[in-house]
Scaffold this active site. Structure first.
Site, PDB file in Angstrom:
ATOM      1  N   ARG A  96      72.121  64.042  63.661  1.00 49.73           N
ATOM      2  CA  ARG A  96      72.369  64.872  62.591  1.00 49.73           C
ATOM      3  C   ARG A  96      71.197  65.474  62.083  1.00 49.73           C
ATOM      4  O   ARG A  96      71.353  66.273  61.216  1.00 49.73           O
ATOM      5  CB  ARG A  96      73.287  64.012  61.319  1.00 49.73           C
ATOM      6  N   ARG A 141      91.330  62.551  51.646  1.00 53.23           N
ATOM      7  CA  ARG A 141      89.808  61.495  52.047  1.00 53.23           C
ATOM      8  C   ARG A 141      89.011  61.724  50.662  1.00 53.23           C
ATOM      9  O   ARG A 141      88.668  62.973  50.139  1.00 53.23           O
ATOM     10  CB  ARG A 141      89.216  62.312  53.184  1.00 53.23           C
ATOM     11  N   ARG A 152      78.451  68.891  51.666  1.00 50.01           N
ATOM     12  CA  ARG A 152      78.412  68.490  53.255  1.00 50.01           C
ATOM     13  C   ARG A 152      77.957  69.557  54.125  1.00 50.01           C
ATOM     14  O   ARG A 152      77.356  69.516  55.260  1.00 50.01           O
ATOM     15  CB  ARG A 152      79.597  67.499  53.649  1.00 50.01           C
TER      16      ARG A 152
HETATM   17  P1  AMP Z   1      81.651  62.369  59.386  1.00 48.37           P
HETATM   18  O1  AMP Z   1      82.842  61.623  59.777  1.00 48.37           O
HETATM   19  O2  AMP Z   1      80.684  62.666  60.874  1.00 48.37           O
HETATM   20  O3  AMP Z   1      81.869  63.765  58.587  1.00 48.37           O
HETATM   21  O4  AMP Z   1      80.764  61.465  58.743  1.00 48.37           O
HETATM   22  C1  AMP Z   1      81.165  60.925  57.347  1.00 48.37           C
HETATM   23  C2  AMP Z   1      79.947  60.432  56.723  1.00 48.37           C
HETATM   24  O5  AMP Z   1      79.341  59.460  57.160  1.00 48.37           O
HETATM   25  C3  AMP Z   1      78.728  61.660  56.296  1.00 48.37           C
HETATM   26  O6  AMP Z   1      78.926  62.455  55.434  1.00 48.37           O
HETATM   27  C4  AMP Z   1      77.827  60.773  56.053  1.00 48.37           C
HETATM   28  O7  AMP Z   1      77.531  60.235  54.613  1.00 48.37           O
HETATM   29  C5  AMP Z   1      77.843  59.375  57.052  1.00 48.37           C
HETATM   30  N1  AMP Z   1      77.296  59.669  58.575  1.00 48.37           N
HETATM   31  C6  AMP Z   1      77.951  60.019  59.558  1.00 48.37           C
HETATM   32  N2  AMP Z   1      77.191  60.262  60.665  1.00 48.37           N
HETATM   33  C7  AMP Z   1      75.662  60.066  60.200  1.00 48.37           C
HETATM   34  C8  AMP Z   1      74.580  60.202  60.642  1.00 48.37           C
HETATM   35  N3  AMP Z   1      74.380  60.487  61.848  1.00 48.37           N
HETATM   36  N4  AMP Z   1      73.528  59.919  59.776  1.00 48.37           N
HETATM   37  C9  AMP Z   1      73.697  59.702  58.351  1.00 48.37           C
HETATM   38  N5  AMP Z   1      74.799  59.644  58.149  1.00 48.37           N
HETATM   39  C10 AMP Z   1      75.934  59.876  58.893  1.00 48.37           C
END
Ligand code: AMP
Length: 204
Positions: A96, A141, A152
């Site tokens: 990310r 959520r 985000r």
């Molecule tokens: P997502 O479902 O991919 O949108 O991830 C939800 C949340 O998980 C994000 O807003 C971050 O807080 C955390 N997260 C997921 N993937 C990562 C990553 N590669 N690095 C850091 N935080 C992550």
């Protein structure tokens, strides 16, 4: 479609939250017979189960901030070394940022592997914002407030979108129009991967 013995694929799907990468990722992974490795799902599962990791990251996810690269990287390295991921996987949500790109490169170098393709699901910010608001209403959520969504998306644009330059320079990015019918989008992805000679394990 006949089963293939060489359907290995190491894939990454990238796109802003709300771009549909979770949905499309599962479809692609099923078709290639590879596991989805979603860091967001792993974090959410740990939070739900109340594990030590879950307790550590609850507030971070709630705020829409990124979990540390060290913690996230260790988690991914461990997951990618499990038997079902040795021959292929679809990463969703990792890497990310630039530091995680370097981390992943290191993990893959250890097993003499590299990503075969990076699928970029291209959806304009206004469209994903609208989709996320619908999801917030439907699923409640905790991180889907207006401010949370904007935060985000900002992080995506600032930290994640630039990783595509590095992968683009390697010639492995497939930019897919992520607006339209779900099945059509899946077909667009399949078509792009086919051009790269990536063979599906099964028809979906
Ligand atoms: P997502 O479902 O991919 O949108 O991830 C939800 C949340 O998980 C994000 O807003 C971050 O807080 C955390 N997260 C997921 N993937 C990562 C990553 N590669 N690095 C850091 N935080 C992550």
């Amino acid at each position: 479609m006949t089963a293939s013995t060489t359907s290995t694929a190491r894939l990454l799907i990238v796109g802003p939250q709300g771009s549909g990468k979770g949905t499309q990722g599962v479809r692609i992974a099923d078709a290639y017979g590879i596991p989805v490795v979603s860091t967001g799902d792993i974090f959410r599962a740990n939070i739900k189960e109340g594990t030590p990791l879950g307790k550590k990251v609850t507030a971070i996810l709630q705020a829409g901030d990124l979990v540390s690269d060290e913690l996230t990287g260790a988690l991914v390295r461990d997951r990618l070394s499990q038997p079902d991921a040795v021959d292929g996987f679809l990463l969703d949500g990792y890497p990310r940022n630039a530091a995680q790109v370097a981390q992943l490169e290191g993990f893959l170098a250890e097993i003499d592997a590299a990503l075969d393709a990076v699928i970029l699901l291209d959806v304009p910010r206004e469209e994903v914002f609208a989709r996320l608001k619908v999801r917030a209403a439907e699923q409640g959520r905790a991180d889907d407030t207006d401010a949370g969504i904007a935060h985000r998306l900002d992080i995506y644009e600032r930290e994640t979108a630039p990783i595509l330059d590095a992968y683009g320079a390697k010639g492995i990015v497939d930019r897919i129009d992520g607006v339209g019918d779900l099945d059509e989008i899946t077909e667009r992805i399949f078509a792009a991967l086919e051009v790269r000679g990536l063979v599906r394990a099964a028809a979906v």
